[in-house]
Motif scaffolding. Structure first.
Motif, PDB file in Angstrom:
ATOM      1  N   GLY A 182      50.735   0.610  34.239  1.00  0.00           N
ATOM      2  CA  GLY A 182      50.573   1.471  35.408  1.00  0.00           C
ATOM      3  C   GLY A 182      51.872   1.766  36.122  1.00  0.00           C
ATOM      4  O   GLY A 182      52.957   1.411  35.677  1.00  0.00           O
ATOM      5  N   ALA A 183      51.724   2.408  37.267  1.00  0.00           N
ATOM      6  CA  ALA A 183      52.889   2.867  38.025  1.00  0.00           C
ATOM      7  C   ALA A 183      53.394   1.764  38.939  1.00  0.00           C
ATOM      8  O   ALA A 183      52.649   0.858  39.312  1.00  0.00           O
ATOM      9  N   LYS A 184      54.670   1.863  39.303  1.00  0.00           N
ATOM     10  CA  LYS A 184      55.250   0.956  40.288  1.00  0.00           C
ATOM     11  C   LYS A 184      54.836   1.439  41.680  1.00  0.00           C
ATOM     12  O   LYS A 184      54.688   2.635  41.899  1.00  0.00           O
ATOM     13  N   THR A 185      54.619   0.487  42.589  1.00  0.00           N
ATOM     14  CA  THR A 185      54.292   0.887  43.959  1.00  0.00           C
ATOM     15  C   THR A 185      55.252   0.224  44.937  1.00  0.00           C
ATOM     16  O   THR A 185      55.545  -0.955  44.816  1.00  0.00           O
ATOM     17  N   ALA A 186      55.743   1.016  45.859  1.00  0.00           N
ATOM     18  CA  ALA A 186      56.685   0.523  46.862  1.00  0.00           C
ATOM     19  C   ALA A 186      55.947   0.261  48.168  1.00  0.00           C
ATOM     20  O   ALA A 186      55.113   1.051  48.590  1.00  0.00           O
ATOM     21  N   HIS A 187      56.255  -0.896  48.792  1.00  0.00           N
ATOM     22  CA  HIS A 187      55.742  -1.217  50.123  1.00  0.00           C
ATOM     23  C   HIS A 187      56.948  -1.369  51.028  1.00  0.00           C
ATOM     24  O   HIS A 187      57.833  -2.153  50.737  1.00  0.00           O
ATOM     25  N   ILE A 188      56.973  -0.609  52.092  1.00  0.00           N
ATOM     26  CA  ILE A 188      58.108  -0.650  53.004  1.00  0.00           C
ATOM     27  C   ILE A 188      57.637  -1.188  54.350  1.00  0.00           C
ATOM     28  O   ILE A 188      56.705  -0.657  54.951  1.00  0.00           O
ATOM     29  N   LEU A 189      58.267  -2.279  54.772  1.00  0.00           N
ATOM     30  CA  LEU A 189      57.908  -2.916  56.039  1.00  0.00           C
ATOM     31  C   LEU A 189      59.134  -3.009  56.924  1.00  0.00           C
ATOM     32  O   LEU A 189      60.261  -3.093  56.443  1.00  0.00           O
ATOM     33  N   CYS A 190      58.874  -3.026  58.224  1.00  0.00           N
ATOM     34  CA  CYS A 190      59.950  -3.207  59.196  1.00  0.00           C
ATOM     35  C   CYS A 190      60.166  -4.708  59.382  1.00  0.00           C
ATOM     36  O   CYS A 190      59.212  -5.454  59.606  1.00  0.00           O
ATOM     37  N   ASN A 191      61.423  -5.156  59.277  1.00  0.00           N
ATOM     38  CA  ASN A 191      61.735  -6.577  59.469  1.00  0.00           C
ATOM     39  C   ASN A 191      61.611  -6.998  60.929  1.00  0.00           C
ATOM     40  O   ASN A 191      61.445  -8.163  61.237  1.00  0.00           O
ATOM     41  N   ASN A 192      61.713  -6.041  61.829  1.00  0.00           N
ATOM     42  CA  ASN A 192      61.699  -6.350  63.250  1.00  0.00           C
ATOM     43  C   ASN A 192      60.279  -6.485  63.805  1.00  0.00           C
ATOM     44  O   ASN A 192      59.975  -7.430  64.520  1.00  0.00           O
ATOM     45  N   CYS A 193      59.382  -5.535  63.471  1.00  0.00           N
ATOM     46  CA  CYS A 193      58.040  -5.571  64.059  1.00  0.00           C
ATOM     47  C   CYS A 193      56.940  -5.671  63.011  1.00  0.00           C
ATOM     48  O   CYS A 193      55.759  -5.675  63.343  1.00  0.00           O
ATOM     49  N   ALA A 194      57.298  -5.729  61.730  1.00  0.00           N
ATOM     50  CA  ALA A 194      56.364  -5.904  60.619  1.00  0.00           C
ATOM     51  C   ALA A 194      55.418  -4.721  60.409  1.00  0.00           C
ATOM     52  O   ALA A 194      54.450  -4.822  59.660  1.00  0.00           O
ATOM     53  N   ALA A 195      55.717  -3.582  61.047  1.00  0.00           N
ATOM     54  CA  ALA A 195      54.884  -2.393  60.830  1.00  0.00           C
ATOM     55  C   ALA A 195      55.200  -1.779  59.471  1.00  0.00           C
ATOM     56  O   ALA A 195      56.296  -1.961  58.935  1.00  0.00           O
ATOM     57  N   ARG A 196      54.244  -1.063  58.925  1.00  0.00           N
ATOM     58  CA  ARG A 196      54.505  -0.313  57.697  1.00  0.00           C
ATOM     59  C   ARG A 196      55.422   0.850  58.045  1.00  0.00           C
ATOM     60  O   ARG A 196      55.204   1.549  59.025  1.00  0.00           O
ATOM     61  N   ALA A 197      56.449   1.029  57.238  1.00  0.00           N
ATOM     62  CA  ALA A 197      57.440   2.056  57.544  1.00  0.00           C
ATOM     63  C   ALA A 197      57.716   2.902  56.316  1.00  0.00           C
ATOM     64  O   ALA A 197      57.197   2.633  55.235  1.00  0.00           O
ATOM     65  N   GLY A 198      58.534   3.911  56.503  1.00  0.00           N
ATOM     66  CA  GLY A 198      58.967   4.749  55.385  1.00  0.00           C
ATOM     67  C   GLY A 198      58.000   5.868  55.082  1.00  0.00           C
ATOM     68  O   GLY A 198      56.790   5.721  55.200  1.00  0.00           O
ATOM     69  N   SER A 199      58.574   7.011  54.670  1.00  0.00           N
ATOM     70  CA  SER A 199      57.763   8.169  54.294  1.00  0.00           C
ATOM     71  C   SER A 199      57.332   8.025  52.837  1.00  0.00           C
ATOM     72  O   SER A 199      57.863   7.193  52.106  1.00  0.00           O
ATOM     73  N   SER A 200      56.370   8.844  52.420  1.00  0.00           N
ATOM     74  CA  SER A 200      55.943   8.798  51.023  1.00  0.00           C
ATOM     75  C   SER A 200      57.077   9.261  50.109  1.00  0.00           C
ATOM     76  O   SER A 200      57.202   8.791  48.985  1.00  0.00           O
TER      77      SER A 200
END
Ligand SMILES: [Zn+2]
Length: 106
Positions: free
Chosen positions: A50-68
């Motif tokens: 299958g495909a690779k999936t990227a998860h982007i998190l903020c180190n400061n507040c742990a929110a999900r970050a980054g655009s698609s």
């Protein structure tokens, strides 16, 4: 016969990004994790699935970050690690080794 095989999901690479900011807290401190599944047979990895999936998190507040768009770029630039082909290399390598050693010795 009882066979142990299946798929496992692992983090194949991590990145940090200090050029883009978190939309929640505006910190320039993003943590990127790239996941990929691989097929294993008796816990020996054979090939990636299958495909690779990227998860982007903020180190400061742990929110999900980054655009698609950003996730897609990280997924594209990350290659599947070679160890994911261990089983396939062994299966192909043993007969090849037998043929080559036969040519040298015999
Ligand atoms: Zn944040």
């Amino acid at each position: 016969m009882f066979l142990i095989h299946g798929k496992r999901n692992v983090i194949i690479k991590t990145y940090s990004n200090n050029l883009e900011y978190c939309k929640e807290c505006r910190a320039f401190d993003l943590h990127i994790m790239i996941y990929q599944e691989y097929y294993h047979f008796f816990f020996i990895p054979f090939f990636p699935v299958g495909a690779k999936t990227a998860h982007i998190l903020c180190n400061n507040c742990a929110a999900r970050a980054g655009s698609s768009q950003m996730r897609m770029e990280y997924e594209k630039q990350t290659r599947s690690p070679i160890w994911m082909y261990t089983g396939a290399v062994l299966i192909l390598g043993i007969p090849l080794f037998a043929i080559i050693s036969n040519l040298i010795i015999g």
